[in-house]
Enzyme design. Structure first.
Site, PDB file in Angstrom:
ATOM      1  CG  ASP A 206      11.201  -2.538  -7.685  1.00 24.85           C
ATOM      2  OD1 ASP A 206      11.141  -1.807  -8.440  1.00 24.85           O
ATOM      3  OD2 ASP A 206      11.280  -2.414  -6.387  1.00 24.85           O
ATOM      4  CG  ASP A 208      13.759   3.502  -6.456  1.00 23.64           C
ATOM      5  OD1 ASP A 208      14.995   3.999  -5.842  1.00 23.64           O
ATOM      6  OD2 ASP A 208      13.797   4.077  -7.387  1.00 23.64           O
ATOM      7  CG  ASN A 294       9.210  -2.094  -2.780  1.00 26.08           C
ATOM      8  OD1 ASN A 294       9.814  -2.209  -3.878  1.00 26.08           O
ATOM      9  ND2 ASN A 294       8.574  -1.293  -2.107  1.00 26.08           N
TER      10      ASN A 294
END
Length: 350
Positions: A206, A208, A294
């Site tokens: 991922d 961001d 996240n």
């Protein structure tokens, strides 16, 4: 449009180790000669080269990639007679090297490759400032990007990018809407990832709050990103999979990954409802795919494939990526047979 240049420092090296072919040398040379005769047809040329990829050593990929990119330029800018002659000379030197595999033919191939690169560079610099169609600008910029990365990319990925560029160029209407170089390496529909000789395991990352954080018009890079990418790329095929836009993601990755270790990138258009990342659509063995994100909801379709990392928003003392390097790399080198082993090892050590 400003001038675009190809790096002068690009050097091509051939190992002294013999090249082993899985088909008779006579059949291989015949295939190469057939390929050389198809230089007037980009699609046919690329198809012929693709059929030879599995028989060509990795160290030869960059040399043949030069020919693929040159044929692409000639397809869209056919008036450069000198380029056509240089291409034929380069192909001839390539054939001679593969037949003889001696010092003299090796030296000639290196010399002709350097000359061809120089000629291409001059043509791109001469042409880019002219009044061109958006599609022509797209071709030139793509060729420039590919030449800059030519010794990082397997031949199959160069061909993939060229074919996608060729197919999409006719739909380019404005220089402001050009697809990124990275978007040409993957497909817009499943399976997303290209077929090539990649590493056995795939690590999906991922962007961001995983690799970095956007704040006040800046992209802040999470501690450990450089070390994490440098080590994991030795054992994993690295793939960026973000719900962000292509333009933003490519800009952020220039900062987070200036060495371009993550060549394959998937963007918002590859997600479901701008948040779900379906790993089944990658085109890889799902038992050998791991995603680090996240946002657990992003991998809810394959929860056993995911490692949920703590969201990062700027803590300079963060160690989460550092903690993942050793268990990830050791799990692949060890006795694990699939992703469950990898995830279990990570979860037990972190």
């Amino acid at each position: 449009m400003s001038s675009v240049t190809i790096q002068d420092s690009t050097k091509f090296y051939i190992s002294e180790k013999p090249i082993h072919l899985e088909i008779p040398i006579s059949q291989f040379i015949a295939s190469l000669e057939k390929t050389a005769k198809s230089v007037s047809d980009l699609s046919t040329f690329n198809a012929n080269v693709s059929s030879l990829c599995s028989f060509i050593s990795n160290e030869m990929h960059a040399f043949i990639s030069v020919d693929v990119l040159t044929v692409m330029l000639l397809t869209y800018f056919p008036n450069f007679a000198g380029l056509s002659q240089a291409l034929n000379t380069h192909l001839d030197s390539l054939f001679r090297y593969l037949i003889r595999l001696d010092k003299q033919s090796q030296m000639h191939l290196q010399e002709f490759t350097s000359y061809l690169i120089l000629l291409v560079k001059q043509i791109i610099n001469h042409t880019i400032d002219q009044n061109l169609k958006a599609s022509q600008v797209f071709i030139l910029l793509t060729c420039t990007e590919l030449f800059q990365n030519i010794q990082k990319l397997p031949l199959e990925l160069v061909i993939q990018a060229v074919n996608n560029c060729h197919c999409r160029s006719e739909f380019i209407e404005s220089p402001q809407s050009l697809p990124s170089f990275y978007s040409l390496l993957c497909q817009t529909s499943a399976p997303f990832l290209p077929k090539y000789s990649h590493k056995e395991f795939t690590l999906v990352l991922d962007l961001d709050e995983t690799l970095g954080h956007y704040s006040r018009s800046n992209f802040l890079v999470r501690p450990g990103v450089k070390e994490f990418l440098k080590e994991t790329c030795k054992y994993f095929e690295l793939v960026l999979f973000t719900a962000s836009s292509r333009e933003y993601a490519d800009w952020a990755m220039q900062i987070a990954d200036p060495d371009g270790l993550v060549m394959l990138r998937l963007y918002r258009e590859h997600t479901i409802n701008c948040e779900i990342k379906d790993l089944e659509k990658l085109g890889r063995d799902i038992e050998k795919v791991v995603i680090i994100d996240n946002f657990p909801k992003a991998f809810e379709k394959q929860p056993h494939n995911g490692i949920s990392i703590k969201a990062w928003t700027g803590d300079i003392y963060d160690k989460e990526l550092f903690k993942l390097i050793k268990p990830l790399c050791e799990s692949v080198q060890g006795s694990c047979k699939g992703l469950k082993d990898i995830v279990n090892i990570i979860n037990s050590k972190c």
